[in-house]
Design a protein around this motif. Structure first.
Motif, PDB file in Angstrom:
ATOM      1  N   ASP A   1       0.824  -1.212   0.000  1.00  0.00           N
ATOM      2  CA  ASP A   1       0.000   0.000   0.000  1.00  0.00           C
ATOM      3  C   ASP A   1       0.858   1.262   0.000  1.00  0.00           C
ATOM      4  N   VAL A   2       1.784   1.324  -0.929  1.00  0.00           N
ATOM      5  CA  VAL A   2       2.696   2.466  -1.010  1.00  0.00           C
ATOM      6  C   VAL A   2       2.248   3.388  -2.133  1.00  0.00           C
ATOM      7  N   LYS A   3       2.273   4.674  -1.865  1.00  0.00           N
ATOM      8  CA  LYS A   3       2.001   5.673  -2.872  1.00  0.00           C
ATOM      9  C   LYS A   3       3.332   6.216  -3.395  1.00  0.00           C
ATOM     10  N   VAL A   4       3.411   6.356  -4.712  1.00  0.00           N
ATOM     11  CA  VAL A   4       4.648   6.788  -5.347  1.00  0.00           C
ATOM     12  C   VAL A   4       4.386   8.029  -6.189  1.00  0.00           C
ATOM     13  N   ARG A   5       5.324   8.977  -6.120  1.00  0.00           N
ATOM     14  CA  ARG A   5       5.241  10.160  -6.979  1.00  0.00           C
ATOM     15  C   ARG A   5       6.465  10.188  -7.886  1.00  0.00           C
ATOM     16  N   VAL A   6       6.192  10.302  -9.194  1.00  0.00           N
ATOM     17  CA  VAL A   6       7.247  10.372 -10.190  1.00  0.00           C
ATOM     18  C   VAL A   6       7.140  11.703 -10.908  1.00  0.00           C
ATOM     19  N   ASP A   7       8.232  12.459 -10.898  1.00  0.00           N
ATOM     20  CA  ASP A   7       8.236  13.779 -11.521  1.00  0.00           C
ATOM     21  C   ASP A   7       9.477  13.892 -12.397  1.00  0.00           C
ATOM     22  N   VAL A   8       9.276  13.962 -13.715  1.00  0.00           N
ATOM     23  CA  VAL A   8      10.367  14.124 -14.669  1.00  0.00           C
ATOM     24  C   VAL A   8      10.115  15.400 -15.444  1.00  0.00           C
ATOM     25  N   ALA A   9      11.061  16.325 -15.419  1.00  0.00           N
ATOM     26  CA  ALA A   9      10.903  17.615 -16.081  1.00  0.00           C
ATOM     27  C   ALA A   9      12.130  17.907 -16.929  1.00  0.00           C
ATOM     28  N   VAL A  10      11.916  18.642 -18.027  1.00  0.00           N
ATOM     29  CA  VAL A  10      12.987  19.008 -18.948  1.00  0.00           C
ATOM     30  C   VAL A  10      12.994  20.519 -19.103  1.00  0.00           C
ATOM     31  N   ALA A  11      14.102  21.154 -18.763  1.00  0.00           N
ATOM     32  CA  ALA A  11      14.315  22.584 -18.976  1.00  0.00           C
ATOM     33  C   ALA A  11      15.758  22.744 -19.475  1.00  0.00           C
ATOM     34  N   ASP A  12      16.565  23.483 -18.698  1.00  0.00           N
ATOM     35  CA  ASP A  12      17.985  23.533 -19.027  1.00  0.00           C
ATOM     36  C   ASP A  12      18.680  22.218 -18.687  1.00  0.00           C
ATOM     37  N   GLU A  13      18.015  21.388 -17.930  1.00  0.00           N
ATOM     38  CA  GLU A  13      18.520  20.072 -17.563  1.00  0.00           C
ATOM     39  C   GLU A  13      17.316  19.157 -17.355  1.00  0.00           C
ATOM     40  N   VAL A  14      17.591  17.876 -17.271  1.00  0.00           N
ATOM     41  CA  VAL A  14      16.541  16.898 -16.995  1.00  0.00           C
ATOM     42  C   VAL A  14      16.589  16.582 -15.504  1.00  0.00           C
ATOM     43  N   THR A  15      15.466  16.771 -14.827  1.00  0.00           N
ATOM     44  CA  THR A  15      15.377  16.450 -13.404  1.00  0.00           C
ATOM     45  C   THR A  15      14.440  15.264 -13.221  1.00  0.00           C
ATOM     46  N   VAL A  16      14.869  14.355 -12.389  1.00  0.00           N
ATOM     47  CA  VAL A  16      14.095  13.152 -12.107  1.00  0.00           C
ATOM     48  C   VAL A  16      13.886  13.078 -10.599  1.00  0.00           C
ATOM     49  N   LEU A  17      12.638  12.897 -10.198  1.00  0.00           N
ATOM     50  CA  LEU A  17      12.315  12.764  -8.776  1.00  0.00           C
ATOM     51  C   LEU A  17      11.353  11.591  -8.617  1.00  0.00           C
ATOM     52  N   VAL A  18      11.729  10.634  -7.779  1.00  0.00           N
ATOM     53  CA  VAL A  18      10.871   9.499  -7.451  1.00  0.00           C
ATOM     54  C   VAL A  18      10.872   9.371  -5.937  1.00  0.00           C
ATOM     55  N   GLU A  19       9.696   9.489  -5.330  1.00  0.00           N
ATOM     56  CA  GLU A  19       9.613   9.367  -3.877  1.00  0.00           C
ATOM     57  C   GLU A  19       8.366   8.587  -3.498  1.00  0.00           C
ATOM     58  N   ASP A  20       8.460   7.885  -2.347  1.00  0.00           N
ATOM     59  CA  ASP A  20       7.345   7.071  -1.881  1.00  0.00           C
ATOM     60  C   ASP A  20       7.165   7.289  -0.392  1.00  0.00           C
ATOM     61  N   ASP A  21       6.063   6.771   0.132  1.00  0.00           N
ATOM     62  CA  ASP A  21       5.762   6.913   1.565  1.00  0.00           C
ATOM     63  C   ASP A  21       5.885   5.564   2.282  1.00  0.00           C
ATOM     64  N   GLY A  22       6.767   4.711   1.787  1.00  0.00           N
ATOM     65  CA  GLY A  22       6.902   3.369   2.355  1.00  0.00           C
ATOM     66  C   GLY A  22       7.823   3.315   3.560  1.00  0.00           C
ATOM     67  N   ARG A  23       8.511   2.219   3.677  1.00  0.00           N
ATOM     68  CA  ARG A  23       9.323   1.966   4.868  1.00  0.00           C
ATOM     69  C   ARG A  23      10.576   2.828   4.925  1.00  0.00           C
ATOM     70  N   GLY A  24      11.071   3.280   3.774  1.00  0.00           N
ATOM     71  CA  GLY A  24      12.245   4.142   3.763  1.00  0.00           C
ATOM     72  C   GLY A  24      13.491   3.430   4.267  1.00  0.00           C
ATOM     73  N   ALA A  25      14.206   4.098   5.179  1.00  0.00           N
ATOM     74  CA  ALA A  25      15.456   3.537   5.701  1.00  0.00           C
ATOM     75  C   ALA A  25      15.219   2.280   6.520  1.00  0.00           C
ATOM     76  N   ALA A  26      13.976   2.047   6.962  1.00  0.00           N
ATOM     77  CA  ALA A  26      13.690   0.852   7.762  1.00  0.00           C
ATOM     78  C   ALA A  26      13.563  -0.404   6.909  1.00  0.00           C
ATOM     79  N   ALA A  27      13.554  -0.250   5.584  1.00  0.00           N
ATOM     80  CA  ALA A  27      13.426  -1.415   4.711  1.00  0.00           C
ATOM     81  C   ALA A  27      14.646  -2.301   4.845  1.00  0.00           C
ATOM     82  N   GLN A  28      14.422  -3.611   4.774  1.00  0.00           N
ATOM     83  CA  GLN A  28      15.504  -4.570   4.913  1.00  0.00           C
ATOM     84  C   GLN A  28      16.340  -4.612   3.644  1.00  0.00           C
TER      85      GLN A  28
END
Length: 376
Positions: free
Chosen positions: A309-336
């Motif tokens: 039950d994890v929600k994920v946000r993917v944001d890819v944008a192109v301007a003077d550079e290509v920026t990539v952002l992928v983030e979720d609300d899961g376990r994070g650093a606690a993941a095994q």
């Protein structure tokens, strides 16, 4: 360039043969006017030639001493005098430049002394013309021997330098090939990891979901199986493309590398909120492939480690550079972490190739965040 030279054993046999051939005629010296004194002087001059190659300076010194003894004790030329130009050649060939020049100077001085001694020995008057004639003749022999030895030493040094340079270039080429092969293996490993890990993780997630959904609604299972089949075919196409690239010149049936226009095929699902550039957006192929792989690997890591039950946000944008952002609300650093993953390392290496920046770590408020910036 090919260069012929005797081996150590051949050199010893050649020196022994040369010295013996020069020594044999000298054994008849007691039969002429020089007598036994002439034979002794001849032996002093000729015997050292057996060691002319390995001890050239010492051999020349002994031959020179024998020549001095000849000038004092014998007033006529001897056959053994051929030892002097041989010794001069040996010094110029096998010793240092300074030793060769010293031998040349001694030889020129000896030429004048020998000329005067011979003119007197033949009963002539010491005058300029006969002395000059003898001096020029003997000096020519000495200079020729020295020049031949110096030329041979210079040529050998030149050939040795070429051989050493060739060996060094060969070693450097082998190192470059090894480095290139290592880089290529790393690149293939990243590609294999991205393709196989993403495809298999998607199949595993879909299969687990289908197993539970089939109990409630068999129609859902059919849809999921279609997704699994499509993902498997996609991964198979990718595998065939990479394996085809490993075959020299085999490009038949291969499709282009994925880019920004293919991102829509990755962000399928109600749990993914995606904002992507227009499919017609044009960026360099290498940058587009890297952005695609970062998104692909990030979503793979979400499916493997973030939990249910994890929600994920993917944001890819192109301007003077290509920026990539992928983030979720899961376990994070606690993941095994099983310690066998190469995903973050592969993404960081891909981004670094294009001079970009890469960050990955826990997200404030929980979850995990991957961010990359790729200069155009």
């Amino acid at each position: 360039m090919t260069s012929w030279r005797l081996g150590p054993r051949g050199q010893r046999w050649f020196d022994a043969a040369l010295a013996t051939c020069l020594l044999l005629p000298a054994l008849a010296t007691p039969l002429v006017d020089a007598g036994w004194i002439g034979l002794t002087v001849s032996l002093v001059q000729l015997v050292p030639l057996y060691w002319r190659r390995h001890h050239p300076s010492l051999v020349f010194a002994l031959v020179a001493l024998g020549s001095v003894a000849q000038a004092v004790l014998v007033d006529t030329p001897l056959w053994s005098q051929v030892a002097f130009p041989v010794a001069v050649y040996s010094v110029a060939r096998y010793a240092s430049t300074a030793a060769g020049l010293t031998a040349l100077g001694v030889g020129l001085a000896g030429a004048l002394v020998a000329a005067v001694r011979w003119v007197r020995g033949f009963g002539g008057t010491v005058e300029a013309d006969p002395v000059l004639a003898y001096t020029v003749t003997i000096s020519t022999i000495v200079v020729t021997a020295w020049a031949l030895g110096t030329l041979a030493r210079t040529r050998r040094a030149y050939v040795d330098a070429l051989v050493e340079r060739s060996e060094r270039i060969e070693r450097e080429a082998a190192q470059q090939v090894a480095l290139a092969a290592s880089d290529e293996r790393a690149r293939i490993a990243r590609e294999m990891h991205d393709v196989v890990a993403h495809g298999l993780s998607t199949i595993v997630v879909q299969a687990d979901g289908a197993r539970y959904a089939a109990r409630q609604d068999p129609a859902v299972a059919a849809t999921v199986l279609e997704t699994i089949a499509a993902t498997g075919r996609e991964s198979l196409v990718e595998m065939r493309r990479m394996l085809g690239l490993l075959r020299s010149g085999d490009t038949v049936g291969l499709r282009p590398q994925p880019g920004l226009a293919d991102l829509a095929g990755l962000v399928v699902g109600d749990d993914i909120d995606a904002r992507l550039p227009e499919p017609t957006t044009t960026v360099p192929d290498g940058v587009a492939l890297t952005a695609y792989r970062v998104v692909q690997e990030s979503l793979t890591n979400v499916r493997r480690h973030a939990g249910p039950d994890v929600k994920v946000r993917v944001d890819v944008a192109v301007a003077d550079e290509v920026t990539v952002l992928v983030e979720d609300d899961g376990r994070g650093a606690a993941a095994q972490d099983d310690g066998r993953g190469l995903g973050l390392t592969g993404m960081r290496e891909r981004v670094a190739v294009h001079g970009g920046t890469f960050e990955a770590g826990p997200r404030p408020g929980g979850g995990w965040r991957v961010a990359a910036r790729l200069p155009l």
